[in-house]
Design a protein around this motif. Structure first.
Motif, PDB file in Angstrom:
ATOM      1  N   THR A 116      88.528 -11.877 -35.061  1.00  0.00           N
ATOM      2  CA  THR A 116      89.895 -11.556 -34.643  1.00  0.00           C
ATOM      3  C   THR A 116      90.660 -10.873 -35.770  1.00  0.00           C
ATOM      4  N   VAL A 117      90.542 -11.406 -36.989  1.00  0.00           N
ATOM      5  CA  VAL A 117      91.240 -10.826 -38.143  1.00  0.00           C
ATOM      6  C   VAL A 117      90.718  -9.425 -38.437  1.00  0.00           C
ATOM      7  N   ARG A 118      89.400  -9.248 -38.372  1.00  0.00           N
ATOM      8  CA  ARG A 118      88.814  -7.928 -38.648  1.00  0.00           C
ATOM      9  C   ARG A 118      89.324  -6.889 -37.646  1.00  0.00           C
ATOM     10  N   LEU A 119      89.345  -7.251 -36.378  1.00  0.00           N
ATOM     11  CA  LEU A 119      89.826  -6.328 -35.344  1.00  0.00           C
ATOM     12  C   LEU A 119      91.290  -5.966 -35.562  1.00  0.00           C
ATOM     13  N   TYR A 120      92.081  -6.963 -35.923  1.00  0.00           N
ATOM     14  CA  TYR A 120      93.503  -6.707 -36.107  1.00  0.00           C
ATOM     15  C   TYR A 120      93.753  -5.815 -37.326  1.00  0.00           C
ATOM     16  N   LEU A 121      93.096  -6.100 -38.439  1.00  0.00           N
ATOM     17  CA  LEU A 121      93.280  -5.276 -39.641  1.00  0.00           C
ATOM     18  C   LEU A 121      92.767  -3.849 -39.415  1.00  0.00           C
ATOM     19  N   SER A 122      91.641  -3.727 -38.707  1.00  0.00           N
ATOM     20  CA  SER A 122      91.132  -2.389 -38.397  1.00  0.00           C
ATOM     21  C   SER A 122      92.138  -1.617 -37.551  1.00  0.00           C
ATOM     22  N   TRP A 123      92.759  -2.308 -36.614  1.00  0.00           N
ATOM     23  CA  TRP A 123      93.772  -1.663 -35.763  1.00  0.00           C
ATOM     24  C   TRP A 123      94.970  -1.212 -36.591  1.00  0.00           C
ATOM     25  N   LEU A 124      95.405  -2.031 -37.557  1.00  0.00           N
ATOM     26  CA  LEU A 124      96.524  -1.643 -38.416  1.00  0.00           C
ATOM     27  C   LEU A 124      96.183  -0.395 -39.237  1.00  0.00           C
ATOM     28  N   PHE A 125      94.968  -0.360 -39.781  1.00  0.00           N
ATOM     29  CA  PHE A 125      94.542   0.817 -40.528  1.00  0.00           C
ATOM     30  C   PHE A 125      94.516   2.057 -39.627  1.00  0.00           C
ATOM     31  N   LEU A 182      99.318  -4.233 -47.597  1.00  0.00           N
ATOM     32  CA  LEU A 182      97.898  -4.147 -47.947  1.00  0.00           C
ATOM     33  C   LEU A 182      97.279  -2.882 -47.358  1.00  0.00           C
ATOM     34  N   VAL A 183      97.659  -2.543 -46.126  1.00  0.00           N
ATOM     35  CA  VAL A 183      97.093  -1.382 -45.450  1.00  0.00           C
ATOM     36  C   VAL A 183      97.511  -0.081 -46.140  1.00  0.00           C
ATOM     37  N   ILE A 184      98.800   0.053 -46.431  1.00  0.00           N
ATOM     38  CA  ILE A 184      99.292   1.325 -46.980  1.00  0.00           C
ATOM     39  C   ILE A 184      99.107   1.429 -48.489  1.00  0.00           C
ATOM     40  N   GLY A 185      98.635   0.344 -49.135  1.00  0.00           N
ATOM     41  CA  GLY A 185      98.284   0.437 -50.540  1.00  0.00           C
ATOM     42  C   GLY A 185      99.314  -0.090 -51.510  1.00  0.00           C
ATOM     43  N   ARG A 186     100.394  -0.684 -51.038  1.00  0.00           N
ATOM     44  CA  ARG A 186     101.373  -1.268 -51.960  1.00  0.00           C
ATOM     45  C   ARG A 186     100.787  -2.471 -52.694  1.00  0.00           C
ATOM     46  N   VAL A 187      99.869  -3.155 -52.022  1.00  0.00           N
ATOM     47  CA  VAL A 187      99.173  -4.291 -52.625  1.00  0.00           C
ATOM     48  C   VAL A 187      97.729  -3.889 -52.859  1.00  0.00           C
ATOM     49  N   PRO A 188      97.212  -4.053 -54.084  1.00  0.00           N
ATOM     50  CA  PRO A 188      95.826  -3.666 -54.371  1.00  0.00           C
ATOM     51  C   PRO A 188      94.836  -4.469 -53.517  1.00  0.00           C
ATOM     52  N   LEU A 189      93.857  -3.776 -52.967  1.00  0.00           N
ATOM     53  CA  LEU A 189      92.820  -4.419 -52.169  1.00  0.00           C
ATOM     54  C   LEU A 189      91.688  -4.827 -53.092  1.00  0.00           C
ATOM     55  N   THR A 190      91.502  -6.139 -53.272  1.00  0.00           N
ATOM     56  CA  THR A 190      90.464  -6.640 -54.168  1.00  0.00           C
ATOM     57  C   THR A 190      89.563  -7.613 -53.413  1.00  0.00           C
ATOM     58  N   TYR A 229      95.111   9.927 -46.701  1.00  0.00           N
ATOM     59  CA  TYR A 229      94.213   9.601 -45.586  1.00  0.00           C
ATOM     60  C   TYR A 229      92.865   9.131 -46.128  1.00  0.00           C
ATOM     61  N   GLU A 230      92.321   9.883 -47.090  1.00  0.00           N
ATOM     62  CA  GLU A 230      91.015   9.544 -47.649  1.00  0.00           C
ATOM     63  C   GLU A 230      91.047   8.200 -48.361  1.00  0.00           C
ATOM     64  N   ASN A 231      92.098   7.942 -49.120  1.00  0.00           N
ATOM     65  CA  ASN A 231      92.205   6.675 -49.850  1.00  0.00           C
ATOM     66  C   ASN A 231      92.318   5.493 -48.880  1.00  0.00           C
ATOM     67  N   MET A 232      93.092   5.687 -47.821  1.00  0.00           N
ATOM     68  CA  MET A 232      93.263   4.619 -46.841  1.00  0.00           C
ATOM     69  C   MET A 232      91.959   4.355 -46.099  1.00  0.00           C
ATOM     70  N   LEU A 233      91.210   5.427 -45.796  1.00  0.00           N
ATOM     71  CA  LEU A 233      89.932   5.277 -45.106  1.00  0.00           C
ATOM     72  C   LEU A 233      88.933   4.528 -45.981  1.00  0.00           C
ATOM     73  N   LEU A 252      96.114   2.617 -36.947  1.00  0.00           N
ATOM     74  CA  LEU A 252      97.479   2.989 -36.561  1.00  0.00           C
ATOM     75  C   LEU A 252      98.114   3.886 -37.622  1.00  0.00           C
ATOM     76  N   GLN A 253      97.907   3.555 -38.875  1.00  0.00           N
ATOM     77  CA  GLN A 253      98.462   4.369 -39.957  1.00  0.00           C
ATOM     78  C   GLN A 253      97.688   5.684 -40.128  1.00  0.00           C
ATOM     79  N   LEU A 254      96.370   5.614 -39.971  1.00  0.00           N
ATOM     80  CA  LEU A 254      95.556   6.816 -40.132  1.00  0.00           C
ATOM     81  C   LEU A 254      95.869   7.865 -39.065  1.00  0.00           C
ATOM     82  N   SER A 255      96.252   7.398 -37.872  1.00  0.00           N
ATOM     83  CA  SER A 255      96.521   8.344 -36.789  1.00  0.00           C
ATOM     84  C   SER A 255      97.727   9.235 -37.075  1.00  0.00           C
ATOM     85  N   GLY A 256      98.589   8.800 -37.997  1.00  0.00           N
ATOM     86  CA  GLY A 256      99.765   9.609 -38.327  1.00  0.00           C
ATOM     87  C   GLY A 256      99.585  10.478 -39.547  1.00  0.00           C
ATOM     88  N   LEU A 257      98.378  10.511 -40.086  1.00  0.00           N
ATOM     89  CA  LEU A 257      98.113  11.299 -41.287  1.00  0.00           C
ATOM     90  C   LEU A 257      97.173  12.466 -40.981  1.00  0.00           C
TER      91      LEU A 257
END
Length: 335
Positions: free
Chosen positions: A52-61, A10-18, A75-79, A63-68
């Motif tokens: 708790t879920v919001r904090l965890y998902l934000s952290w996952l995002f 979901l974070v990296i975009g393999r699954v559409p965010l709806t 980067y822009e699409n993920m943000l 984490l990925q953004l820091s490597g881009l």
């Protein structure tokens, strides 16, 4: 949602965010009491789960953004996906949930440390001139604090309810009314009986010493014998009003070290809160934690354990938020 979608996909975009996936699936899943699968949890519990879920998902995002690279289109699409996800989650919170006043009734770690330090018979600070009374005060406080007994259960204990040995324990047992007990009101055990192990060997030793030495000295002050464990300064079964008065006097003498809510009930709240934390850290799921707490506390209903579940969820969320914000601001300062 978690059974059908990999969060990283979901974070990296393999699954559409709806919106249907977030608000129609994930949010609704968090509303349900998983033990019953149909009923909804309280607004407070739901909001803490969502936090708790919001904090965890934000952290996952993050984490990925820091490597881009920030100029990268990925980067822009993920943000954008992260902002949209957080927007949908934020709009799902239930505003102004009823506050649970019981959450603040326990003692903090520092307050517990101060209380034990003040009452420990072998400590540097001695409260009271009668050594037998000092040992009694320490024993009765530690029984409620470490074993979670109610005042009525504590004052109903008899010497034969204490087992000292390789596996020491305290037995809480419901009995018929004792006609020889002249205390008014007479202490009662209104909930389930249980056997609670005493894991700490030093406290088992203190309890054994109290029974063999100091309780005997208290009992000698009375012309009547009794088999109740906790005795008054005059050697009679201690009353509930005396317990209440003791903690009132104690907190008035040490207002800077002890909380204004110090009481027999606050000791039980402290036990329950700390047990919930220990059960959570052991990996138990919410339903099993409720059952474990009910067993230890002698409760028949699982619903009365919800306040301690909610408290630990709130504290965990705050710790996660603190850690998250520290990382974010330290990264900004390093750029």
């Amino acid at each position: 949602m978690t059974d059908e979608v990999d969060l990283m996909d979901l974070v990296i975009g393999r699954v559409p965010l709806t919106e249907a996936l977030v608000r129609g699936s994930m949010v609704e899943f968090l509303r349900r009491d998983q033990s019953k699968n149909k009923l909804v949890v309280s607004p407070h519990t739901f909001n803490q789960r969502l936090t708790t879920v919001r904090l965890y998902l934000s952290w996952l995002f993050d984490l990925q953004l820091s490597g881009l690279i920030s100029s990268d289109s990925v980067y822009e699409n993920m943000l954008v996906r992260k902002k949209q996800l957080c927007k949908w989650i934020d709009s799902s919170f239930i505003s102004s949930p009823p506050s649970n006043t019981q959450i603040s009734k326990g003692l903090s770690p520092a307050e517990v440390s101060n209380l034990v330090s003040l009452l420990y018979p072998g400590g540097n600070r001695v409260i009271g001139r009668d050594e037998a009374v000092r040992h009694r005060n320490y024993v009765m406080t530690m029984i409620m604090l470490s074993l979670g007994l109610r005042p009525g259960e504590l004052l109903s204990l008899k010497v034969q309810d204490i087992e000292i040995g390789a596996v020491s324990s305290v037995r809480v047992e419901r009995r018929p009314p004792d006609k020889n007990d002249l205390r008014r009101p007479r202490p009662q055990i209104k909930r389930n009986g249980r056997i609670i192990p005493i894991v700490d060997k030093s406290f088992a030793h203190e309890l054994d010493e109290y029974i063999l030495v100091w309780r005997e000295r208290l009992e000698d002050k009375s012309e009547f014998e009794t088999d109740y464990l906790i005795l008054s300064d005059q050697g009679e079964p201690l009353s509930q009003s005396s317990v209440t008065q003791f903690y009132q006097i104690l907190r008035s003498k040490y207002p800077s070290e002890l909380p204004s809510n110090l009481s027999a009930k606050s000791l039980r709240h402290t036990f329950s809160s700390r047990m919930e934390r220990a059960l959570r850290e052991s990996g138990m799921d919410e339903e099993r934690r409720k059952k474990a707490l009910a067993l230890l506390r002698g409760d028949s209903s699982l619903e009365s354990q919800a306040v301690y579940i909610d408290q630990e969820i709130e504290q965990s969320s705050r710790k996660a938020l603190d850690s998250y914000q520290r990382k974010i601001f330290s990264n900004e300062e390093g750029e």
